[in-house]
Motif scaffolding. Structure first.
Motif, PDB file in Angstrom:
ATOM      1  N   THR A   1      15.931   0.481   0.376  1.00 16.14           N
ATOM      2  CA  THR A   1      14.655   1.137   0.665  1.00 16.14           C
ATOM      3  C   THR A   1      14.319   0.980   2.137  1.00 16.14           C
ATOM      4  N   GLY A   2      13.593   1.939   2.678  1.00 18.63           N
ATOM      5  CA  GLY A   2      13.152   1.814   4.058  1.00 18.63           C
ATOM      6  C   GLY A   2      12.872   3.149   4.709  1.00 18.63           C
ATOM      7  N   GLN A   3      12.818   3.132   6.033  1.00 18.54           N
ATOM      8  CA  GLN A   3      12.484   4.318   6.815  1.00 18.54           C
ATOM      9  C   GLN A   3      13.508   4.522   7.921  1.00 18.54           C
TER      10      GLN A   3
ATOM     11  N   GLY B   1      -3.267   7.790  -2.919  1.00 20.45           N
ATOM     12  CA  GLY B   1      -2.385   6.645  -2.926  1.00 20.45           C
ATOM     13  C   GLY B   1      -2.880   5.520  -3.806  1.00 20.45           C
ATOM     14  N   SER B   2      -2.133   4.414  -3.788  1.00 17.51           N
ATOM     15  CA  SER B   2      -2.465   3.295  -4.657  1.00 17.51           C
ATOM     16  C   SER B   2      -1.915   2.020  -4.069  1.00 17.51           C
ATOM     17  N   GLU B   3      -2.149   0.927  -4.793  1.00 15.20           N
ATOM     18  CA  GLU B   3      -1.807  -0.407  -4.346  1.00 15.20           C
ATOM     19  C   GLU B   3      -0.956  -1.077  -5.414  1.00 15.20           C
ATOM     20  N   ILE B   4       0.080  -1.810  -4.986  1.00 13.77           N
ATOM     21  CA  ILE B   4       0.950  -2.522  -5.923  1.00 13.77           C
ATOM     22  C   ILE B   4       0.709  -4.009  -5.738  1.00 13.77           C
ATOM     23  N   ARG B   5      -0.114  -4.589  -6.616  1.00 14.93           N
ATOM     24  CA  ARG B   5      -0.524  -5.979  -6.476  1.00 14.93           C
ATOM     25  C   ARG B   5       0.578  -6.963  -6.840  1.00 14.93           C
TER      26      ARG B   5
ATOM     27  N   ILE C   1       0.861  -1.176   0.000  1.00 13.44           N
ATOM     28  CA  ILE C   1       0.000   0.000   0.000  1.00 13.44           C
ATOM     29  C   ILE C   1       0.900   1.230   0.000  1.00 13.44           C
ATOM     30  N   VAL C   2       0.688   2.092  -0.977  1.00 12.41           N
ATOM     31  CA  VAL C   2       1.573   3.232  -1.210  1.00 12.41           C
ATOM     32  C   VAL C   2       0.804   4.520  -0.962  1.00 12.41           C
TER      33      VAL C   2
ATOM     34  N   GLU D   1       9.476  -5.011  -5.514  1.00 11.57           N
ATOM     35  CA  GLU D   1       9.919  -5.068  -4.120  1.00 11.57           C
ATOM     36  C   GLU D   1      10.403  -3.694  -3.673  1.00 11.57           C
ATOM     37  N   GLY D   2       9.777  -3.148  -2.632  1.00 13.99           N
ATOM     38  CA  GLY D   2      10.174  -1.848  -2.104  1.00 13.99           C
ATOM     39  C   GLY D   2       9.797  -0.670  -2.971  1.00 13.99           C
ATOM     40  N   SER D   3       8.959  -0.892  -3.985  1.00 17.35           N
ATOM     41  CA  SER D   3       8.625   0.200  -4.914  1.00 17.35           C
ATOM     42  C   SER D   3       7.816   1.299  -4.249  1.00 17.35           C
ATOM     43  N   ASN D   4       7.181   1.008  -3.109  1.00 18.95           N
ATOM     44  CA  ASN D   4       6.456   2.064  -2.407  1.00 18.95           C
ATOM     45  C   ASN D   4       7.387   3.172  -1.926  1.00 18.95           C
TER      46      ASN D   4
END
Length: 762
Positions: A391-393, A186-190, A165-166, A350-353
């Protein structure tokens, strides 16, 4: 930044987590400075407590929920209807419990049902959409930021579907999702596939779900005082949607700011945080057009994931191959501009959000679009030598870094790609961010190009009490490698996505020189004005109609000299959603087109530039409920078109005769008659999939269109030995439909590939 400095930056990110100021161990310790009472909306958010498994006790994954720990954990039970009777207690009881140990999170759900023989459970394909099935869905927000998260769902057959979920959720890419009229943002990456597992059990009491989610699969904040979590259950024979929290029609499950709280997690670990995924590939290719002999080829590669900290992941891929990727859905383009196809390749998903830009699902001014890497304009693959991502926070910051090299070939020189994305979150759902991209030709045949920009979003789900409101914008610049000048793009949007009344307005501009080499370019030298107002009342106590929909939207495009180039005023005279799940709509659309360049709309039909055309079209759409064994979707439009007329029809049938079997047939037809010439376009699509169980299945996809005159067939077998360990066998063949009548289809090429993937987590 040259190639060596890009790699150096990646290595710094990988081996020096101290750069981020994040040297904590991967065990969770509560931060006393972040007290629960200081969290926004804490007092109104329900809480479920995670129960630690006693030492020596394990969970046998069978869906039965019969271990003692499940009985000791306190369940979440207060599910409330979102549809059809908003705010009322759900008609069937649901209990959800959460357990954990040092390595895994366990979620158990008991979905009681008074008519267990009536459960809808057709879908068994991994990541298949479940709009017609009973289902249980989970959203988790391990950073408790109210903006991004992870989504998991299943049905009574035990299918596994998940997504990222982005940017707050609510919008969707690829289906799924939970009812309601609100959402937005926002959007969703299925396409994301996490490593997790589940089993279900069906009994005379209903059905139960037992889910195990390794902490290695998700990134999380070790200092967060809680995780965000929410649940939704769908009972399809009643068209009922019920949520644990966020059941207002202005919300939905994937708007993670409306999640409840998961408390009690402590001393959890991602192990060494290292996942190694080697794979072997065998390929066969036979191109009958070139006359070259058939070729056989074997190769291998590896994907490596390392959790630098629980919050930051690094991915590395070597000799990347996407042989198992599904084909794109074929389209016929009757517009002047490029079509958009979604990303399906695992490494880029992977990690595209953390690399996504903007929070506008309909915005195609994209500085970063992963399909610009490793794919030619016709969709054929370029070999990727390696790719690296971090990627991350860290605290209030989201970071994303991507570095990819494509290989030289006999027809095209390789490129080096670099992408950096950073966001700073503030308030409850808002952020400001920056992006930088770079593309460099390895042989220096094309000038190096760069794009840089910034974006922001100010979002609230508490406007006027419980309404959603968002203001967002962006500004972008690229290096204008073709020296056209005016190499900027920008946009500003206000969105009010709510039930009953909703609306939005935005303006966007792309200069004549805007051409992002790592992004998506649909059109430039353009200014867009757009707006929408929608009124969707719900009749009280109606057993037939769930809601009516009336809306008006405007899209106007001008060039930068304010000369109108295209426009459409869409008026939905009536839309109806029925309690049964069926739907109907009727629209009228006055339009205007004034091409800036000569427009070859068909092979022998050319529309001249700078000639304006006004026309009006009427459109209807009908659909049956997704739960039915035979489903129908149909849309048709008639009216004028440029200087002539156009008739359009699209019809789709879905057949679900038994669980695991799905047959879909689609036909798209256009008849265009213009003074310059007339033509007809047809697209036929048939797909059939059969699953022996949720882990073994085969799918077939056949497509034909009369523009390219190509018929394509792809057969795809997948065996999931266990999550992360997969076997694929893919066969595809293309035929050309010759112009000569009666000549029959001519084989163009045959391709086969097998891929074996093994995953080991340390």
């Amino acid at each position: 930044m040259d190639r060596n400095s890009s790699l150096a930056a990646y290595l710094v990110l990988l081996v020096c987590p101290g750069v981020f100021g994040a040297q904590e161990p991967s065990t969770k310790q509560a931060d006393p400075e972040r007290e629960m009472s200081n969290l926004p909306g804490y007092e109104s958010r329900p809480v479920i407590h995670a129960y630690r498994l006693p030492q020596g006790e394990t969970i046998k994954l069978d869906g039965r929920l019969d271990e003692p720990a499940w009985k000791n954990a306190k369940p979440a039970t207060d599910f409330v209807q979102q549809e059809p009777h908003n705010g009322e207690v759900t008609t069937e009881k649901t209990e959800v419990r959460v357990l954990f140990d040092g390595e895994n999170l366990y979620i158990g759900a008991m979905c009681f049902d008074s008519e267990p023989t009536q459960l809808k459970r057709n879908q068994m394909v991994r990541d298949g959409n479940l709009p017609g099935d009973d289902r249980f869905q989970v959203v988790i927000d391990p950073f408790l930021n109210g903006i991004s998260g992870y989504f998991f769902e299943t049905n009574p057959s035990g299918v596994m579907s998940d997504s990222l979920i982005v940017g707050g959720g609510g919008g969707e890419r690829g289906g799924g999702g939970g009812g309601g009229g609100g959402g937005g943002g926002g959007s969703e990456i299925r396409g994301w596939d996490g490593i997790w597992n589940l089993r279900v059990s069906r009994t005379s009491l209903g059905w139960s779900v037992e889910m195990v989610l390794p902490f290695r699969t998700v990134a999380f904040d070790p200092k967060a005082p809680a995780w965000g979590i929410n649940f939704q259950r769908s009972i399809k024979r009643k068209n009922e949607e019920a949520l644990w929290n966020g059941w207002s029609r202005n919300q939905n499950l994937k708007r993670v700011s409306g999640a409840g709280l998961l408390e009690g997690l402590s001393e959890i670990s991602q192990g060494h945080g290292l996942t190694v995924q080697p794979y072997m590939i065998g390929k066969y290719s036979d191109n009958t057009v070139t006359g070259q002999p058939a070729s056989y080829h074997a190769t291998g590669g590896a994907d490596i994931t390392y959790s630098i900290t629980p919050q930051i992941k690094a991915n590395f891929t070597l000799n990347t191959d996407f042989a198992e990727t599904e084909v794109d859905q074929r389209q016929v383009n009757l517009t002047q501009f490029a079509l958009f196809f979604p990303e399906k390749r695992t490494f880029f998903l992977e990690g595209s959000n953390f690399l996504s830009f903007g929070r506008e699902p309909d915005n195609l001014i994209l500085p970063y679009f992963s399909r610009s890497i490793g794919l030619n304009s016709d969709g054929s693959a370029q070999r990727i030598e390696y790719g690296a991502k971090v990627t991350g926070q860290v605290g209030h910051y989201d970071i994303g870094f991507l570095d990819v090299r494509t290989a030289n070939s006999s027809i095209k020189a390789g490129d080096d790609f670099t992408v950096f994305r950073g966001r700073r979150r503030f308030l409850r759902q808002s952020y400001a961010g920056v992006i930088y991209t770079r593309r460099s030709n390895r042989l220096g045949l094309v000038d190096t190009s760069m794009t840089a920009g910034a974006d922001f979003s100010l979002s609230s789900s508490r406007f006027r009490g419980s309404k959603n409101l968002e203001l967002s914008g962006f500004y972008l610049w690229d290096s204008d490698r073709f020296h056209y000048g005016d190499n900027r793009a920008w946009g500003l949007r206000i969105d009010y996505p709510n039930d009953r009344w909703s609306g939005r307005a935005f303006v966007r501009e792309a200069g004549h020189g805007w051409n992002p080499s790592v992004g998506f370019l649909q059109r430039n030298d353009i200014r867009q004005y757009s707006g929408l107002v929608q009124f969707a009342p719900r009749p009280e106590n109606s057993s037939i109609v769930r809601r009516y929909i009336f809306n008006t939207s405007l899209d106007l495009y001008t060039d930068l000299n304010n000369v109108a180039r295209s426009g459409a005023l869409n008026i939905q005279l009536l839309g109806m959603e029925f309690q049964s799940g069926e739907g109907f709509s009727l629209d009228v659309t006055p339009s205007y087109e004034n091409p800036a360049t000569d427009f070859l709309i068909s092979a022998r039909v050319l529309l001249p530039k700078d000639v304006g055309h006004s026309f009006v079209r009427a459109k209807f759409t009908v659909n049956t409920a997704n739960r039915r064994k035979v489903g129908l979707f149909a849309t048709g439009s008639v009216g004028t078109f440029y200087s002539g007329t156009r008739k359009e029809m699209a019809v789709g049938f879905n057949q679900r005769w038994r669980p695991g079997l799905l047959i879909s047939s689609n036909f798209d037809w256009n008849r265009v008659e213009l003074p310059q010439g007339s033509f007809t376009t047809n697209i036929y699509r048939v797909s059939a999939s059969y699953q022996l169980n949720p882990r073994i299945g085969i799918s077939n996809n056949i497509q034909y269109d009369n523009v390219t005159r190509l018929m394509g067939w792809q057969a795809r077998f997948r065996w999931i030995a266990k999550p992360g360990n997969d076997v694929y066998i893919v066969y595809s063949q293309d035929w050309l439909d010759p112009i000569t009548p009666g000549a029959g289809f001519i084989t163009q090429d045959r391709r086969a590939a097998s891929k074996i993937i093994y995953t080991h987590q340390f």
